[in-house]
Structures are given as C-alpha cells and as structure tokens.
Motif scaffolding. Structure first.
Motif, PDB file in Angstrom:
ATOM      1  N   PRO A   1      31.426  -6.706  -6.102  1.00  0.00           N
ATOM      2  CA  PRO A   1      31.720  -7.365  -5.190  1.00  0.00           C
ATOM      3  C   PRO A   1      32.061  -7.145  -4.134  1.00  0.00           C
ATOM      4  CG  PRO A   1      33.029  -8.266  -6.569  1.00  0.00           C
ATOM      5  CD  PRO A   1      32.345  -6.600  -7.419  1.00  0.00           C
ATOM      6  N   PRO A   2      31.204  -7.729  -2.729  1.00  0.00           N
ATOM      7  CA  PRO A   2      30.819  -8.703  -2.612  1.00  0.00           C
ATOM      8  C   PRO A   2      29.442  -8.229  -2.590  1.00  0.00           C
ATOM      9  CG  PRO A   2      31.421  -7.717  -0.490  1.00  0.00           C
ATOM     10  CD  PRO A   2      32.159  -6.967  -0.953  1.00  0.00           C
ATOM     11  N   LEU A   3      28.818  -6.496  -3.381  1.00  0.00           N
ATOM     12  CA  LEU A   3      27.446  -6.214  -3.289  1.00  0.00           C
ATOM     13  C   LEU A   3      27.020  -5.832  -4.363  1.00  0.00           C
ATOM     14  CD1 LEU A   3      28.669  -3.070  -1.092  1.00  0.00           C
ATOM     15  CD2 LEU A   3      27.014  -5.195  -0.234  1.00  0.00           C
ATOM     16  N   ILE A   4      25.570  -6.162  -4.823  1.00  0.00           N
ATOM     17  CA  ILE A   4      24.798  -6.312  -5.709  1.00  0.00           C
ATOM     18  C   ILE A   4      24.069  -4.739  -5.709  1.00  0.00           C
ATOM     19  CG2 ILE A   4      23.506  -6.679  -7.442  1.00  0.00           C
ATOM     20  CD1 ILE A   4      23.466  -9.385  -6.315  1.00  0.00           C
ATOM     21  N   LEU A   5      24.595  -3.555  -6.059  1.00  0.00           N
ATOM     22  CA  LEU A   5      23.851  -2.240  -6.258  1.00  0.00           C
ATOM     23  C   LEU A   5      23.034  -1.924  -7.458  1.00  0.00           C
ATOM     24  CD1 LEU A   5      23.718   1.121  -5.975  1.00  0.00           C
ATOM     25  CD2 LEU A   5      25.731   1.604  -7.467  1.00  0.00           C
ATOM     26  N   SER A   6      21.538  -1.610  -7.164  1.00  0.00           N
ATOM     27  CA  SER A   6      20.305  -1.723  -8.085  1.00  0.00           C
ATOM     28  C   SER A   6      19.786  -0.076  -7.979  1.00  0.00           C
ATOM     29  CB  SER A   6      19.339  -3.149  -8.110  1.00  0.00           C
ATOM     30  OG  SER A   6      19.780  -3.974  -7.481  1.00  0.00           O
TER      31      SER A   6
END
Lengths: 92, 124
Positions: free
Chosen positions: B86-91
């Motif tokens: 949070p607040p990120l999404i690491l793909s």
C-alpha cells in the motif's frame, strides 16, 4: 495431507543435530517449515537442488546437496514433486 | 529519478532469470514505472487489469486471514506475482517455468525502489 507432512517433519526434527526442516514444492514454494529453516529461502534452495540434479543424477536417484557453513550444514534432497531441506548444527 | 529507478529494476531483472517485466502501479492501476521485454503481453500493462488486482487484494483481505501480501496467477505462458505494498501494487511477470519461490523474494529486493516511489507519491 498436512497431518502426514507435519508428522514426517516432526520425526526429522527429533533426529540428533537437526535444528530445522522444510519441504518445498516444484515451484519453489514452501509447503512446511520448522525450526531454523527459513521459508523465504525456499525458492533458492529448490533451485540449487535443481542445478545439482543437472550436474549429477542417475535414473534411479537424485543427489543430496550439502551447503556447509561454519556451524551449520544444509542438506537438500530433490524428490519427484517435493524437495526436502534439513538444517543441521554441526557443533551439537 | 524515473530513469534511475528503471535502471535499478533492470539490474534486478538480470539477476533473476525468467523475469520478463516489472510494473509498479498505484491502487487505481495506473502504471508509475514499468520495465518489460517484448514478450510481455500489452494487456498486462493496462490499468483495467492492474486495478482489478487491487480490487482482488481488497476482497481477499476480507477472508479473515489478515491483509493480503501477494497474489500469484500462473498462466499458459507467463506467471504473474502481484505484491500488495500500500498504496502501490508491484507486479512481476515471469515465464511459467520460473521458480515462484525466487519471485517472492523480489519484494524485498525491490523494497528500496518501492519505498522511493511511495515517498515520491506521498510528496506529490
């Protein structure tokens, strides 16, 4: 299934010098870990075992890979679907 | 700064064989940084896809097992590991046969980069 795995791991943990044990699946994901075995290392350990398999494996059996540290020894054995990792304390 | 971060991501990608792309997106699925090779389908980079991961993360957090750390999806040609930071999404997009356990360690390896992005977002 987990009960059987837990039982087997407990048996391994009761052996002399053993401080940790872990089972890893074919994708490098930790299935179960006890004691000093670090689940975060499951991927690397299964990959080390896979590489060792390329170096020396017969049709019947895969090799046991040993990683030696000052006080600790890590033994890795690759099965068909599960890789077993045992941590041993050499000083005990 | 973005170029520097991209270079750092590329270095980490080189040390992990089978990794085809890394995307850092915000909660709405808008890509902030993306590094990928030509084998990664364009659909993976679409905000519609990335935002659905944020939604899935929120929903799975309601199962009663605490906050979702990551979601792994394995497809015919690629596997994708989405980390909830949070607040990120690491793909992380990798080949199907790539070691998933090693992919999971990328969360820690990329922590300096995700921290930098998070700080930049909060300042903005």
């Amino acid at each position: 299934m987990e009960t059987h795995l837990e039982k087997s791991i407990r048996e391994v943990m009761n052996q002399p010098q053993v401080t940790g044990a872990m089972c890893v699946d074919s994708k490098g994901l930790c299935l179960i870990s006890k004691g000093t075995a670090d689940p975060a290392a499951s991927g690397y350990l299964s990959e080390i075992s896979r590489c060792a398999n390329h170096v020396a494996s017969t049709n019947e059996d895969s090799p046991v890979t040993a990683i030696e540290f000052g006080k600790t020894q890590i033994l890795i054995k690759r099965g068909d679907n599960v890789t077993t990792v045992i941590y041993k304390d050499k000083t005990k | 700064m973005a170029e520097e971060l991209k270079r750092s991501i590329q270095e980490i990608m080189k040390t992990t064989p089978g990794v085809r792309g890394i995307v850092i997106a915000d909660r709405d699925g808008v890509p902030i940084i993306r590094v990928n090779d030509e084998t990664v389908p364009e659909t993976v980079m679409r905000p519609g896809f990335l935002s659905s991961v944020g939604f899935a993360t929120e929903q799975s957090s309601k199962l009663g097992y605490g906050v979702t750390n990551h979601i792994i999806s394995i497809h015919e040609r690629h596997q994708i590991v989405h980390f909830n930071i949070p607040p990120l999404i690491l793909s992380v997009i990798a080949d199907t046969e790539c070691n998933t356990g090693i992919l999971l360690t990328l969360r820690n390896e990329l922590s300096d980069i995700t921290d930098a992005v998070r700080t930049a977002i909060q300042v903005a």
